[in-house]
Enzyme design. Structure first.
Site, PDB file in Angstrom:
ATOM      1  N   HIS A 107      11.812 -59.760   1.853  1.00 50.11           N
ATOM      2  CA  HIS A 107      11.298 -60.498   3.016  1.00 50.11           C
ATOM      3  C   HIS A 107      10.264 -59.650   3.749  1.00 50.11           C
ATOM      4  O   HIS A 107      10.507 -58.476   4.012  1.00 50.11           O
ATOM      5  CB  HIS A 107      12.441 -60.857   3.976  1.00 50.11           C
ATOM      6  CG  HIS A 107      13.173 -62.097   3.559  1.00 50.11           C
ATOM      7  ND1 HIS A 107      13.889 -62.878   4.430  1.00 50.11           N
ATOM      8  CD2 HIS A 107      13.275 -62.697   2.352  1.00 50.11           C
ATOM      9  CE1 HIS A 107      14.409 -63.895   3.779  1.00 50.11           C
ATOM     10  NE2 HIS A 107      14.064 -63.804   2.517  1.00 50.11           N
ATOM     11  N   TYR A 236      15.562 -66.013  14.205  1.00 49.46           N
ATOM     12  CA  TYR A 236      16.355 -65.567  15.353  1.00 49.46           C
ATOM     13  C   TYR A 236      15.955 -66.457  16.531  1.00 49.46           C
ATOM     14  O   TYR A 236      14.809 -66.400  16.983  1.00 49.46           O
ATOM     15  CB  TYR A 236      16.048 -64.102  15.688  1.00 49.46           C
ATOM     16  CG  TYR A 236      16.594 -63.100  14.681  1.00 49.46           C
ATOM     17  CD1 TYR A 236      15.940 -62.858  13.475  1.00 49.46           C
ATOM     18  CD2 TYR A 236      17.759 -62.387  14.958  1.00 49.46           C
ATOM     19  CE1 TYR A 236      16.440 -61.936  12.562  1.00 49.46           C
ATOM     20  CE2 TYR A 236      18.262 -61.454  14.047  1.00 49.46           C
ATOM     21  CZ  TYR A 236      17.598 -61.250  12.851  1.00 49.46           C
ATOM     22  OH  TYR A 236      18.097 -60.340  11.952  1.00 49.46           O
ATOM     23  N   PRO A 328      25.407 -57.001  15.527  1.00 48.71           N
ATOM     24  CA  PRO A 328      24.653 -57.268  14.291  1.00 48.71           C
ATOM     25  C   PRO A 328      23.253 -57.852  14.478  1.00 48.71           C
ATOM     26  O   PRO A 328      22.534 -58.031  13.496  1.00 48.71           O
ATOM     27  CB  PRO A 328      25.560 -58.251  13.528  1.00 48.71           C
ATOM     28  CG  PRO A 328      26.469 -58.838  14.548  1.00 48.71           C
ATOM     29  CD  PRO A 328      26.596 -57.855  15.660  1.00 48.71           C
ATOM     30  N   LYS A 332      21.437 -53.605  11.626  1.00 46.36           N
ATOM     31  CA  LYS A 332      21.343 -52.150  11.446  1.00 46.36           C
ATOM     32  C   LYS A 332      22.613 -51.468  10.913  1.00 46.36           C
ATOM     33  O   LYS A 332      22.556 -50.343  10.422  1.00 46.36           O
ATOM     34  CB  LYS A 332      21.001 -51.485  12.800  1.00 46.36           C
ATOM     35  CG  LYS A 332      19.558 -51.659  13.205  1.00 46.36           C
ATOM     36  CD  LYS A 332      18.653 -50.709  12.451  1.00 46.36           C
ATOM     37  CE  LYS A 332      17.230 -51.166  12.390  1.00 46.36           C
ATOM     38  NZ  LYS A 332      16.857 -51.957  11.225  1.00 46.36           N
ATOM     39  N   TYR A 420      13.005 -52.885  13.116  1.00 47.21           N
ATOM     40  CA  TYR A 420      13.743 -53.809  12.247  1.00 47.21           C
ATOM     41  C   TYR A 420      13.626 -53.371  10.784  1.00 47.21           C
ATOM     42  O   TYR A 420      14.629 -53.330  10.058  1.00 47.21           O
ATOM     43  CB  TYR A 420      13.220 -55.237  12.419  1.00 47.21           C
ATOM     44  CG  TYR A 420      14.116 -56.278  11.789  1.00 47.21           C
ATOM     45  CD1 TYR A 420      15.010 -57.015  12.555  1.00 47.21           C
ATOM     46  CD2 TYR A 420      14.075 -56.524  10.413  1.00 47.21           C
ATOM     47  CE1 TYR A 420      15.848 -57.970  11.984  1.00 47.21           C
ATOM     48  CE2 TYR A 420      14.909 -57.468   9.824  1.00 47.21           C
ATOM     49  CZ  TYR A 420      15.786 -58.185  10.618  1.00 47.21           C
ATOM     50  OH  TYR A 420      16.615 -59.125  10.037  1.00 47.21           O
TER      51      TYR A 420
HETATM   52  P1  RFL Z   1      33.445 -50.541   6.511  1.00 47.80           P
HETATM   53  O1  RFL Z   1      32.631 -51.529   5.748  1.00 47.80           O
HETATM   54  O2  RFL Z   1      34.257 -51.027   7.647  1.00 47.80           O
HETATM   55  O3  RFL Z   1      34.378 -49.811   5.460  1.00 47.80           O
HETATM   56  C1  RFL Z   1      35.445 -48.959   5.859  1.00 47.80           C
HETATM   57  C2  RFL Z   1      36.453 -48.926   4.735  1.00 47.80           C
HETATM   58  O4  RFL Z   1      37.495 -47.998   5.077  1.00 47.80           O
HETATM   59  C3  RFL Z   1      38.749 -48.583   4.710  1.00 47.80           C
HETATM   60  N1  RFL Z   1      39.795 -47.939   5.534  1.00 47.80           N
HETATM   61  C4  RFL Z   1      40.683 -47.049   5.049  1.00 47.80           C
HETATM   62  N2  RFL Z   1      40.869 -46.542   3.809  1.00 47.80           N
HETATM   63  C5  RFL Z   1      41.881 -45.654   3.640  1.00 47.80           C
HETATM   64  N3  RFL Z   1      42.719 -45.276   4.643  1.00 47.80           N
HETATM   65  C6  RFL Z   1      42.564 -45.758   5.899  1.00 47.80           C
HETATM   66  N4  RFL Z   1      43.376 -45.373   6.883  1.00 47.80           N
HETATM   67  C7  RFL Z   1      41.508 -46.684   6.141  1.00 47.80           C
HETATM   68  N5  RFL Z   1      41.077 -47.366   7.242  1.00 47.80           N
HETATM   69  C8  RFL Z   1      40.040 -48.110   6.851  1.00 47.80           C
HETATM   70  C9  RFL Z   1      38.549 -50.069   4.992  1.00 47.80           C
HETATM   71  O5  RFL Z   1      39.473 -50.882   4.285  1.00 47.80           O
HETATM   72  C10 RFL Z   1      37.120 -50.276   4.534  1.00 47.80           C
HETATM   73  O6  RFL Z   1      37.024 -50.642   3.169  1.00 47.80           O
HETATM   74  O7  RFL Z   1      32.550 -49.357   7.078  1.00 47.80           O
HETATM   75  P2  RFL Z   1      31.215 -48.643   6.474  1.00 47.80           P
HETATM   76  O8  RFL Z   1      31.419 -48.292   5.031  1.00 47.80           O
HETATM   77  O9  RFL Z   1      30.853 -47.616   7.458  1.00 47.80           O
HETATM   78  O10 RFL Z   1      30.116 -49.813   6.457  1.00 47.80           O
HETATM   79  C11 RFL Z   1      29.617 -50.343   7.666  1.00 47.80           C
HETATM   80  C12 RFL Z   1      29.180 -51.796   7.450  1.00 47.80           C
HETATM   81  O11 RFL Z   1      30.241 -52.518   6.837  1.00 47.80           O
HETATM   82  C13 RFL Z   1      28.795 -52.478   8.786  1.00 47.80           C
HETATM   83  O12 RFL Z   1      28.093 -51.584   9.612  1.00 47.80           O
HETATM   84  C14 RFL Z   1      27.881 -53.715   8.553  1.00 47.80           C
HETATM   85  O13 RFL Z   1      28.580 -54.720   7.869  1.00 47.80           O
HETATM   86  C15 RFL Z   1      27.346 -54.241   9.884  1.00 47.80           C
HETATM   87  N6  RFL Z   1      26.576 -55.487   9.736  1.00 47.80           N
HETATM   88  C16 RFL Z   1      25.249 -55.479   9.318  1.00 47.80           C
HETATM   89  N7  RFL Z   1      24.643 -54.309   9.002  1.00 47.80           N
HETATM   90  C17 RFL Z   1      23.366 -54.317   8.515  1.00 47.80           C
HETATM   91  O14 RFL Z   1      22.838 -53.224   8.240  1.00 47.80           O
HETATM   92  N8  RFL Z   1      22.636 -55.473   8.327  1.00 47.80           N
HETATM   93  C18 RFL Z   1      23.176 -56.692   8.609  1.00 47.80           C
HETATM   94  O15 RFL Z   1      22.527 -57.698   8.367  1.00 47.80           O
HETATM   95  C19 RFL Z   1      24.513 -56.715   9.158  1.00 47.80           C
HETATM   96  N9  RFL Z   1      25.106 -57.879   9.425  1.00 47.80           N
HETATM   97  C20 RFL Z   1      27.187 -56.701   9.996  1.00 47.80           C
HETATM   98  C21 RFL Z   1      26.422 -57.898   9.837  1.00 47.80           C
HETATM   99  C22 RFL Z   1      28.516 -56.765  10.405  1.00 47.80           C
HETATM  100  C23 RFL Z   1      29.085 -57.976  10.646  1.00 47.80           C
HETATM  101  N10 RFL Z   1      30.444 -57.971  11.072  1.00 47.80           N
HETATM  102  C24 RFL Z   1      31.475 -58.567  10.347  1.00 47.80           C
HETATM  103  C25 RFL Z   1      30.815 -57.123  12.173  1.00 47.80           C
HETATM  104  C26 RFL Z   1      26.978 -59.114  10.056  1.00 47.80           C
HETATM  105  C27 RFL Z   1      28.305 -59.163  10.484  1.00 47.80           C
HETATM  106  C28 RFL Z   1      28.846 -60.522  10.727  1.00 47.80           C
HETATM  107  C1  PHB Z   2      23.285 -61.741   7.545  1.00 52.48           C
HETATM  108  O1  PHB Z   2      22.581 -62.261   6.649  1.00 52.48           O
HETATM  109  O2  PHB Z   2      24.525 -61.734   7.476  1.00 52.48           O
HETATM  110  C2  PHB Z   2      22.625 -61.163   8.731  1.00 52.48           C
HETATM  111  C3  PHB Z   2      21.245 -61.063   8.771  1.00 52.48           C
HETATM  112  C4  PHB Z   2      20.623 -60.524   9.890  1.00 52.48           C
HETATM  113  C5  PHB Z   2      21.388 -60.094  10.963  1.00 52.48           C
HETATM  114  C6  PHB Z   2      22.764 -60.171  10.914  1.00 52.48           C
HETATM  115  C7  PHB Z   2      23.400 -60.713   9.798  1.00 52.48           C
HETATM  116  O3  PHB Z   2      20.761 -59.594  12.064  1.00 52.48           O
END
Ligand code: RFL
Ligand code: PHB
Length: 426
Positions: A107, A236, A328, A332, A420
């Protein structure tokens, strides 16, 4: 920090070992605590832990990943969708980008929409050529797990870490439970990639740890729908009814989000109500129409900003959501998690090659500079685009003025685009 040279994960005795290197109890004996050694013990097999393991493996640094959940759960957790250039480069370097390169969608911009008008932010034009990839976190995690199980290093599912001891000694120990037995893993270094609710953060004594936090007075209702996206790039939308985001997963699956009050029960949102509300918030003059289709998943996600400092204590390091959370809206979180482990893998590889701990000692400061930039940008996107339940008309006018400024000034637009599309790592 004490010096230590990483070494092979050689078991210290002749007790039989299973495929993951664990000592197995001789037949007929009661299960007992078992021990094993590794150079880098990684707590958590989300994107941060899995990518770190691959980068270390490539650099010849031995490690073990302990993940509390089962594989199917980790692979299905719906989360991020946008990857920056630096994240894509690291996935390529780690050998996990074949499918991303085939199926990821490049994109070159996003649309901001407010007061029935749209404005496109062109990333390459405003940033000197940068762009982002739409490729779901679920797919990144699947690719990394498949590679790791095929090629090592060890990744244990259902391994719940309870505690880290000896953070400030030269031999920290991970205590975990696996297959009904208490086990320990002795490490040169421990990295907490265990997300916001993980246990590793507690290894930094409370008096040496500072947390900064902001909880927002709204959440997102996120849906997946079996319908082709109604746009080529993400939208957005600011609206007086609340924020909305149109994203996508593929040519046939759309991902959409609606601002909702905190503690909303998804059951209050039948499908028709969701589509009607999305229609109202994305309303724009002209031909555009939102396509509707079957909704296959609905979840409410709270919004929070959080930073824990420092990101290192003794031989324990924090990476990804274990150290920081962003709302989110700036896309980032996953990218920050990736940049932490890129910095850490470089530092550990440098130590292995040269015996020099300088990069490792600088880890927390290096990462926190980028973390705070992303915190600011995510806060800015969130507060510019969402409607606070207590919001006054004055605040709404400030938001509209800021959006107008981005639309009319290439400098203001470039500031958004640079943040971004992602700033350089390191
Ligand atoms: P995670 O993914 O939470 O993984 C942590 C892992 O640790 C395990 N764990 C344990 N394992 C062993 N012993 C324990 N005591 C433990 N406690 C926990 C868990 O089961 C898990 O598997 O953290 P990590 O790896 O730091 O990754 C971070 C990302 O997942 C998170 O920042 C992103 O998903 C945030 N986010 C987005 N980030 C982006 O860069 N671009 C996006 O478009 C974006 N969209 C989003 C998002 C997060 C969202 N939510 C659900 C908050 C959209 C959403 C809706
Ligand atoms: C997504 O595709 O899940 C998504 C994209 C952009 C955002 C947050 C989530 O800022």
């Amino acid at each position: 920090m004490a010096d230590a040279t990483p070494h092979d994960a050689t078991p210290h005795d002749a007790t039989p070992h299973d495929a993951t290197g664990h000592r197995t109890a001789p037949r007929g004996t009661a299960p007992r605590a078992t021990a094993r050694r590794t150079t880098v013990g990684i707590v958590g097999g989300g994107p941060a832990g899995l990518l770190l393991a691959r980068l270390l493996h490539r650099a010849g640094v031995d490690c073990v990943v302990l993940e509390s959940r089962e594989r199917a759960y980790v692979e299905q957790r719906q989360r991020a969708g946008i990857l920056e250039q630096g994240t894509v480069d690291a996935l390529r370097e780690s050998g996990a980008a074949d499918r991303l390169d085939r199926e990821g969608i490049v994109h070159e911009g996003i649309e901001l929409r407010w007061e029935r008008r749209g404005h496109r932010i062109d990333f390459p034009e405003l940033t000197g050529g940068r762009k982002v990839w739409v490729y779901a976190q679920t797919e990144v995690v699947r690719d990394l797990i498949a590679l790791q199980l095929a090629d090592g290093p060890p990744l244990l599912f259902g391994a719940t870490v309870r505690e880290i001891t000896g953070a400030d000694t030269d031999r920290p120990v991970i205590h975990y439970r696996h297959e009904g037995r208490e086990r320990t893993l002795e490490c040169d270094y421990v990295v907490g990639c265990d997300g916001f609710h993980g246990v590793t953060r507690a290894a930094i004594p409370e008096k040496h740890r500072v947390s900064h936090e902001r909880v927002y007075p709204y959440s997102w209702l996120g849906i997946l729908a079996d319908v082709p996206p109604s746009c080529d790039e993400l939208i957005y939308a600011h609206s007086r009814r609340g924020f909305a985001l149109h994203s996508m997963r593929s040519a046939t699956v759309s991902r959409l989000y609606l601002q909702v009050p905190n503690d909303t029960d998804p059951a209050e949102w039948p499908d028709e109500r969701i589509w009607d509300e999305l229609d109202a918030r994305f309303a724009v003059d002209g031909e555009w129409k939102l396509r509707r289709g079957p909704i296959t998943s609905k979840a409410v996600l709270p919004m929070r900003s959080h930073v824990t400092e420092p990101m290192r204590w003794g031989r324990v390091f924090l990476a990804g959501d274990a150290a920081h959370i962003v709302p989110p809206t700036g896309a980032k979180g996953l990218n920050l998690a990736a940049s932490d482990v890129i910095v850490l893998a470089r530092a550990l590889a440098h130590l292995q090659r040269t015996g020099d701990t300088d990069l490792l000692a600088a880890y927390s400061d290096t990462c926190l500079r980028r973390v705070w930039r992303a915190e600011h940008f995510s806060w800015f996107m969130t507060t510019t685009l969402h409607t606070d339940p207590q919001q006054s008309e004055f605040q709404t006018r400030l938001q509209l003025s800021q959006l107008g400024r981005i639309a009319s000034s290439p400098h203001a637009a470039a500031e958004l685009a640079e943040n971004y599309a992602g700033l350089p790592i390191g």
